[in-house]
Scaffold this active site. Structure first.
Site, PDB file in Angstrom:
ATOM      1  CB  THR A  57      -4.771   3.369  -6.479  1.00 56.47           C
ATOM      2  OG1 THR A  57      -4.559   1.977  -6.223  1.00 56.47           O
ATOM      3  CG2 THR A  57      -6.160   3.736  -5.984  1.00 56.47           C
ATOM      4  CG  ASN A  58      -5.518  -0.771  -9.973  1.00 59.10           C
ATOM      5  OD1 ASN A  58      -5.848  -1.697  -9.247  1.00 59.10           O
ATOM      6  ND2 ASN A  58      -4.272  -0.589 -10.371  1.00 59.10           N
ATOM      7  N   GLY A  59      -8.900  -0.518  -8.806  1.00 60.77           N
ATOM      8  CA  GLY A  59      -9.844  -1.237  -7.933  1.00 60.77           C
ATOM      9  C   GLY A  59      -9.449  -2.663  -7.574  1.00 60.77           C
TER      10      GLY A  59
END
Ligand code: CTP
Length: 413
Positions: free
Chosen positions: A208-210
């Site tokens: 995933t990412n932030g």
């Protein structure tokens, strides 16, 4: 013709020495055609008498939640109001509103109000900089409330600092911008994607990412406030669904693509703020992979679909707005995405350093349009940035039948 003809404004006055400036503000609002009802706190009455406001507004001034002359004044006051403006707003008023406290007429009325809310703060510089005031301001801004920045200059304490009531001109401009935004998106159907996507590796691990989703949620909320029908398609976030929007939750890029494709023909505008993951694991293990089951130390990845590029190929009448998350060469990289994905507009997020757009409550955007314009939206709270971005998109949406309309009605706060 006054600037605020037929507008109903509730002016809240809290207990600050700047309360005397609310007298002149009231006068101007009335001269510009507004019907203004004034609500004062008990502390405000220490600085200015209700009679002053009564004479100028030609209405009785409300100060008491338990008034003998009427029942439930807190509900009556905002029932048909277009706007509540609190000027001056003290640290106490901001705190009570952020926390939902309702122990006098002004705070109870604010809690009951369903119209836009503007706070014009005034306090000592030390107070404005206090972490609790900063926190409350952030909470309010996060809810879409406009909390203006106080001005720098000499303060009542004799100190010089940031805490002066914003100038009358700044307050009136903010009121005008807020009122003109009401219902200007009526008739538009807006599809917004937000948040990260999550691509599974095994039963518990994922890529995933932030992205926090805050920008997309703020856009959905702002568009709904301004009268649009909004469908928000969101990846996993910790945010509550925005009011008056339909929301759909998805996890992977493929699910997001499906949800957006299902609604694409319905939409007049697509705003793609989601930070869609670009890669996924080619194989997903149904159980948790044990350490010794990993083949080597690398993951076998494949590309996810480029949702925006694929929707762009299906475009019939929609305005397409992309976001670009960039750490460098913002304009150049943004322009590339604008052309590669055949977009009407791209908003470039700056995602490096401590001021990164990811997860932050504040943001700044560089906007590039198909017609070749470049605009910069200065750093501000995400709800405010959302409104400014919608100001830029609206003329495109209104003239979408015409070829590459130029941005004409930019407003700034
Ligand atoms: N986007 C998309 N599908 C993807 C990747 C991105 O629809 N698989 C959309 C994003 O929602 C955003 C725009 O495309 O509106 C640009 O996304 P960004 O991540 O900045 O760029 P990429 O196209 O992924 O390119 P790169 O990662 O190389 O910068």
């Amino acid at each position: 013709m006054g600037k605020f003809d037929n507008k109903r404004i509730v002016l809240g006055v809290a207990g600050s020495i700047a309360a005397y400036k609310a007298v002149s503000l009231l006068r101007t609002l009335v001269e510009e055609g507004a019907e203004v009802s004034v609500v004062m706190t008990l502390a405000a009455k220490q600085f200015v008498t209700p009679l002053t406001f009564e004479v100028l507004s030609k209405r009785s001034v409300s100060t008491d939640l338990f008034s003998e002359s009427e029942t439930m004044p807190h509900l009556r006051l905002t029932e048909s109001a277009d706007l509540v403006l609190v000027a001056p707003a003290t640290a106490n008023t901001l705190a009570k509103s952020a926390l939902g406290l309702a122990d006098d007429l002004l705070s109870t009325m604010i809690l009951a109000a369903r119209c836009p809310l503007i706070f014009a703060p005034a306090m000592d510089g030390e107070m404005w900089d206090h972490p609790s005031v900063m926190e409350h301001t952030q909470v309010l801004r996060g809810r879409g409330v406009t909390v203006m920045e106080p001005e720098d200059g000499p303060l009542a304490s004799g100190q010089v600092g940031r805490g002066r009531l914003p100038s009358e001109e700044a307050i009136l401009n903010t009121v005008a911008a807020c009122l003109s935004r009401q219902h200007d998106w009526a008739g538009q159907r807006v599809l917004v994607s937000a948040g990260p996507t999550r691509e599974p590796i095994d039963a518990i691990r994922f890529i995933t990412n932030g992205s926090s989703g805050k920008m997309g949620y703020a856009i959905a909320q702002a568009a709904a406030h301004r009268g649009a029908q909004v469908l928000l398609v969101s990846g996993p976030t910790n945010l509550p669904s925005p009011a008056n929007c339909e929301s759909t939750s998805v996890v992977t890029a493929e699910e997001m693509q499906q949800a957006l494709e299902d609604k694409f023909s319905w939409a007049t505008v697509l705003i793609m703020t989601a930070a869609v993951g670009d890669f996924r694991s080619r194989v997903v293990a149904p159980q948790k992979l044990k350490k010794d089951e990993w083949a080597g130390e690398s993951l076998d990845l494949e590309r996810t679909p480029d949702i925006l590029a694929s929707l762009s190929k299906q475009k019939t009448h929609q305005i397409l707005v992309g976001f670009a998350a960039e750490t460098e060469n913002h304009v150049e990289n943004g322009r590339k995405k604008l052309h590669q994905k055949t977009l009407d507009l791209v908003a470039v997020n700056h995602i490096s350093g401590p001021d990164s757009a990811f997860g932050n409550d504040m943001n700044e955007l560089t906007i590039l349009t198909k017609a070749g314009e470049i605009l910069h939206l200065d750093r501000a709270a995400k709800p405010l940035i959302a409104h400014r971005l919608l100001d830029v998109i609206l003329p495109l949406a209104l003239h979408r039948a015409l070829d590459t309309p130029r941005i004409s009605n930019l407003r700034s706060l």
